[in-house]
Scaffold this motif. Structure first.
Motif, short mmCIF file in Angstrom:
data_model
loop_
_atom_site.label_atom_id
_atom_site.label_comp_id
_atom_site.label_asym_id
_atom_site.label_seq_id
_atom_site.Cartn_x
_atom_site.Cartn_y
_atom_site.Cartn_z
N PHE A 107 0.72 -1.20 0.00
CA PHE A 107 0.04 0.10 -0.07
C PHE A 107 0.79 1.20 -0.08
N CYS A 115 0.37 2.91 -3.56
CA CYS A 115 -1.31 3.42 -3.58
C CYS A 115 -1.02 4.78 -3.23
N ILE A 138 -8.16 2.36 -4.73
CA ILE A 138 -7.70 1.14 -5.67
C ILE A 138 -8.19 0.00 -4.89
#
Length: 260
Positions: free
Chosen positions: A66, A70, A77
């Motif tokens: 993550f 992200c 997402i």
């Protein structure tokens, strides 16, 4: 609606109680597990809370995919083992971590950044459950904007309550939402609510668009739709509505300008 839990969260002054309230609120939306993780821009000063402590026994939180992939935009997402094939850049080691996370109930998830790489800190939320990709897209994905706004409220309150080396904890509520929203806001979508609250606090449209991860044009459309539903024509009028009916927004004067 999840925002019904927001007033309880804003009234919490204990981080553990806040976390439990957030967990219970997300549970009503079908979310079984959550991770909140932030780090300094150099991956130092880690802060993490999770409903699954075993998640990081074999891989340190700083190496969570993550954080690696992200937090370059505010885009939400689809994550977890159910969607891992959508992300071919994931390494074999990272894939093994994601698949192991599925055994703890993170088979399908939403990765929701709250801060981006390049800021002094970055990170956000991973929220999910054990559903298949099909079921998750049917039951959870349609509520993405509502979930994102709820997580932002939790994030802002945790930022207030959790002390770090660079600042002490504070107990006052954050400037994201009012303690209780007027009934008129019930007719707004989560995105319209988010946009109008930010504009009512004195943020510019450019600042608000950046935070939301949308264009200024799109943000303006949300604002117009929200104003129309509320029966107002400006951010100042929306701020006055909040001040009159919801006890006010911290830092907002009746004119809609920032208080000194």
């Amino acid at each position: 609606m999840l925002l019904d839990t927001a007033a309880k969260i804003e009234n919490e002054t204990d981080p553990d109680c806040l976390w439990q309230a957030a967990r219970e609120g997300l549970g009503t939306a079908g979310i079984d597990h959550m991770v909140y993780i932030t780090v300094g821009n150099d991956f130092s000063d880690l802060f993490v809370r999770t409903t699954v402590k075993e998640l990081y026994h074999e891989r340190p939180p700083r190496e969570d995919p993550f954080l690696r992939y992200c937090c370059e935009s505010y885009e939400v997402i689809l994550a977890g083992a159910a969607f891992v094939d959508r992300h071919p850049y994931i390494s074999p080691e990272e894939r093994a971590f994601i698949e192991r996370a599925a055994t703890f109930g993170f088979n399908a998830a939403l990765a929701i950044p709250m801060r981006l790489m390049g800021a002094d800190r970055f990170g956000g939320f991973i929220i999910g459950n054990g559903q298949s990709a099909v079921d998750f897209q049917r039951t959870i994905v349609p509520r993405t904007e509502e979930l994102r706004l709820f997580c932002m409220i939790v994030h802002r309150r945790l930022e207030e309550l959790i002390p770090r080396a660079d600042r002490p904890a504070r107990t006052e509520r954050p400037a994201l939402v009012a303690r209780a929203l007027p009934a008129a806001f019930d007719q707004l979508t989560p995105r319209e609510t988010e946009v109008i609250l930010m504009l009512a606090q004195g943020k510019t449209r450019a600042q608000s668009a950046r935070i939301c991860g949308i264009s200024i044009h799109t943000l303006s459309d949300y604002a117009k739709q929200g104003y129309r539903k509320l029966g107002v024509t400006s951010a100042a009028a929306a701020a006055a509505l909040l001040l009159e009916e919801a006890g006010g927004l911290p830092g907002v004067a009746p004119s809609g300008r920032r208080s000194p």
